[in-house]
Write a protein that holds these residues in place. Structure first.
Motif, PDB file in Angstrom:
ATOM      1  N   UNK A  29       5.845   7.274  -0.564  1.00 14.60           N
ATOM      2  CA  UNK A  29       6.962   7.199   0.265  1.00 14.60           C
ATOM      3  C   UNK A  29       7.064   5.734   0.974  1.00 14.60           C
ATOM      4  N   UNK A  30       6.135   5.041   1.491  1.00 13.06           N
ATOM      5  CA  UNK A  30       6.338   3.873   1.961  1.00 13.06           C
ATOM      6  C   UNK A  30       6.905   2.837   0.919  1.00 13.06           C
ATOM      7  N   UNK A  31       6.391   2.739  -0.316  1.00 18.41           N
ATOM      8  CA  UNK A  31       6.871   2.178  -1.374  1.00 18.41           C
ATOM      9  C   UNK A  31       8.307   2.343  -1.701  1.00 18.41           C
ATOM     10  N   UNK A  32       8.541   3.529  -1.682  1.00 19.31           N
ATOM     11  CA  UNK A  32      10.108   4.062  -2.137  1.00 19.31           C
ATOM     12  C   UNK A  32      11.041   3.299  -0.917  1.00 19.31           C
ATOM     13  N   UNK A  33      10.585   3.402   0.224  1.00 13.49           N
ATOM     14  CA  UNK A  33      11.437   2.659   1.178  1.00 13.49           C
ATOM     15  C   UNK A  33      11.691   1.366   1.296  1.00 13.49           C
ATOM     16  N   UNK A  34      10.568   0.786   0.704  1.00  8.44           N
ATOM     17  CA  UNK A  34      10.616  -0.764   0.485  1.00  8.44           C
ATOM     18  C   UNK A  34      10.968  -1.271  -0.767  1.00  8.44           C
ATOM     19  N   UNK A  35      10.699  -0.590  -1.855  1.00  6.44           N
ATOM     20  CA  UNK A  35      10.750  -1.162  -3.296  1.00  6.44           C
ATOM     21  C   UNK A  35      12.021  -0.521  -3.689  1.00  6.44           C
ATOM     22  N   UNK A  53      10.350  -3.673 -11.236  1.00  4.45           N
ATOM     23  CA  UNK A  53       8.651  -3.484 -11.091  1.00  4.45           C
ATOM     24  C   UNK A  53       8.540  -2.327 -11.007  1.00  4.45           C
ATOM     25  N   UNK A  54       7.176  -1.987 -11.545  1.00  4.27           N
ATOM     26  CA  UNK A  54       6.742  -0.586 -11.607  1.00  4.27           C
ATOM     27  C   UNK A  54       5.235  -0.365 -10.577  1.00  4.27           C
ATOM     28  N   UNK A  55       5.456   0.327  -9.809  1.00  5.05           N
ATOM     29  CA  UNK A  55       4.161   0.745  -8.829  1.00  5.05           C
ATOM     30  C   UNK A  55       3.604   2.068  -9.495  1.00  5.05           C
ATOM     31  N   UNK A  71       2.859  -5.210  -1.140  1.00  6.26           N
ATOM     32  CA  UNK A  71       4.213  -5.715  -0.968  1.00  6.26           C
ATOM     33  C   UNK A  71       4.201  -7.186   0.094  1.00  6.26           C
ATOM     34  N   UNK A  72       3.621  -6.954   1.009  1.00  9.42           N
ATOM     35  CA  UNK A  72       3.417  -8.102   2.032  1.00  9.42           C
ATOM     36  C   UNK A  72       2.519  -9.264   2.135  1.00  9.42           C
ATOM     37  N   UNK A  73       1.439  -8.936   1.992  1.00 15.32           N
ATOM     38  CA  UNK A  73      -0.001  -9.860   1.992  1.00 15.32           C
ATOM     39  C   UNK A  73       0.367 -11.135   1.309  1.00 15.32           C
ATOM     40  N   UNK A  74      -0.104 -11.982   1.779  1.00 15.99           N
ATOM     41  CA  UNK A  74      -0.021 -13.439   0.948  1.00 15.99           C
ATOM     42  C   UNK A  74      -0.832 -13.359  -0.249  1.00 15.99           C
ATOM     43  N   UNK A  75      -0.686 -14.169  -1.093  1.00 15.49           N
ATOM     44  CA  UNK A  75      -1.547 -14.349  -2.266  1.00 15.49           C
ATOM     45  C   UNK A  75      -2.926 -14.598  -2.097  1.00 15.49           C
ATOM     46  N   UNK A  76      -3.186 -15.277  -1.048  1.00 15.61           N
ATOM     47  CA  UNK A  76      -4.579 -15.795  -0.582  1.00 15.61           C
ATOM     48  C   UNK A  76      -5.222 -14.391  -0.266  1.00 15.61           C
ATOM     49  N   UNK A  77      -4.924 -13.374  -0.097  1.00 19.87           N
ATOM     50  CA  UNK A  77      -5.372 -12.192   0.257  1.00 19.87           C
ATOM     51  C   UNK A  77      -5.999 -11.479  -0.990  1.00 19.87           C
ATOM     52  N   UNK A  78      -7.381 -11.832  -1.639  1.00 18.94           N
ATOM     53  CA  UNK A  78      -7.393 -11.286  -2.667  1.00 18.94           C
ATOM     54  C   UNK A  78      -9.104 -11.069  -2.704  1.00 18.94           C
ATOM     55  N   UNK A  79      -9.728 -10.209  -3.180  1.00 17.86           N
ATOM     56  CA  UNK A  79     -10.907  -9.748  -3.017  1.00 17.86           C
ATOM     57  C   UNK A  79     -11.651  -9.340  -1.794  1.00 17.86           C
TER      58      UNK A  79
END
Length: 278
Positions: free
Chosen positions: A21-27, A4-6, A249-257
């Motif tokens: 940095x945070x994405x690298x550690x988790x991604x 995946x690309x961020x 990375x972590x929020x449920x899909x319902x978190x939008x808008x």
């Protein structure tokens, strides 16, 4: 599984750097792209993260330059097929004692923080993969309560507001500053207006992208010690990246808008301003 690309814009320092940095550690196993206008500074930022054992990618990207955006879009599309996570972080803020006239500050702040965000999304949204996540960096100052005029607040929160209409309102602010008639309706901060624009834009974008299952949220990262705040904020850049990494990375899909606070709490953009800024 395909990588995946961020993508994080304006990421050679500050909160953007910490988000990478945070994405690298988790991604792990995926591809976080640190982008920056200045190639030398961007590559140095990547080298600094590599010294920490992290593996970001780098690509030059000046979000104020349409050609640069198109080159980046074509590179990502041809190499990876599209973007899974887009963090629109690049922004500017004039210092309180900046010598530039108010009209110049308004024009430049709205150009970089709002109008450039619109053009960035116009160019990069077509290569967002279905199910992608977009995080637009706003601010506590992007809360709707920062706009004094009830009529303007009603327009900005109108669920039928279009991007074109919002852009017209943002230009009306710039014109009002030029005429010296802005304070009563808009307040005296171009940064505030630009970030209110970012939050309102995020709401519109979510409505437009629902059919592709793309999640768009705006975030107040907290009062962070960066060049933008003259290092007065009590939070570290890594603390300021927490809510954005969560949304990526972590929020449920319902978190939008949604308009999300530094502590991951969803805040009512049209309600009262939370007392806790950081």
């Amino acid at each position: 599984m395909a990588s995946k690309v961020a993508v994080v814009t304006g990421a050679n320092k500050g909160i953007g750097f910490a988000i990478v940095r945070g994405l690298c550690k988790r991604f792990e196993g995926h591809l976080p792209y640190l982008t920056a206008r200045d190639e030398e500074r961007g590559k140095k930022a990547v080298a600094d993260l590599e010294k920490e054992g992290l593996n970001p990618k780098f690509h030059q990207l000046d979000v104020t330059d349409k050609k640069s955006l198109e080159v980046f879009r074509d590179y990502i599309k041809s190499n990876y097929g599209g973007i899974d996570i887009l963090v629109n972080n690049a922004a500017i803020a004039f210092k309180n004692d900046a010598p530039e006239p108010a009209a110049v500050q308004a024009e430049q702040t709205l150009f970089v923080n709002y109008f450039t965000l619109v053009s960035t999304c116009d160019i990069l949204f077509p290569i967002l993969k279905n199910g992608a996540r977009v995080i637009n960096l706003s601010s506590a100052l992007g809360h709707l309560s920062n706009i004094p005029s009830p009529a303007l607040r009603d327009r900005l929160k109108d669920e039928k507001l279009t991007v074109e209409e919002l852009s017209s309102l943002m230009q009306q602010y710039v014109d009002a500053v030029n005429q010296g008639t802005h304070a009563a309706d808009w307040g005296n901060s171009s940064y505030n207006v630009s970030k209110v624009g970012v939050t309102a834009l995020s709401n519109i974008q979510q409505r437009l992208l629902n059919d592709r299952d793309i999640k768009v949220n705006s975030v107040h990262p907290g009062y962070v010690a960066t060049d933008m705040t003259t290092h007065k904020g009590p939070m570290s850049i890594d603390e300021g990246a927490i809510a954005t990494v969560y949304l990526a990375l972590d929020a449920p899909d319902s978190v939008r808008g949604k308009y999300v606070w530094f502590n991951k709490e969803i805040v009512d953009w049209t309600g009262e301003m939370p007392k806790e800024f950081c």
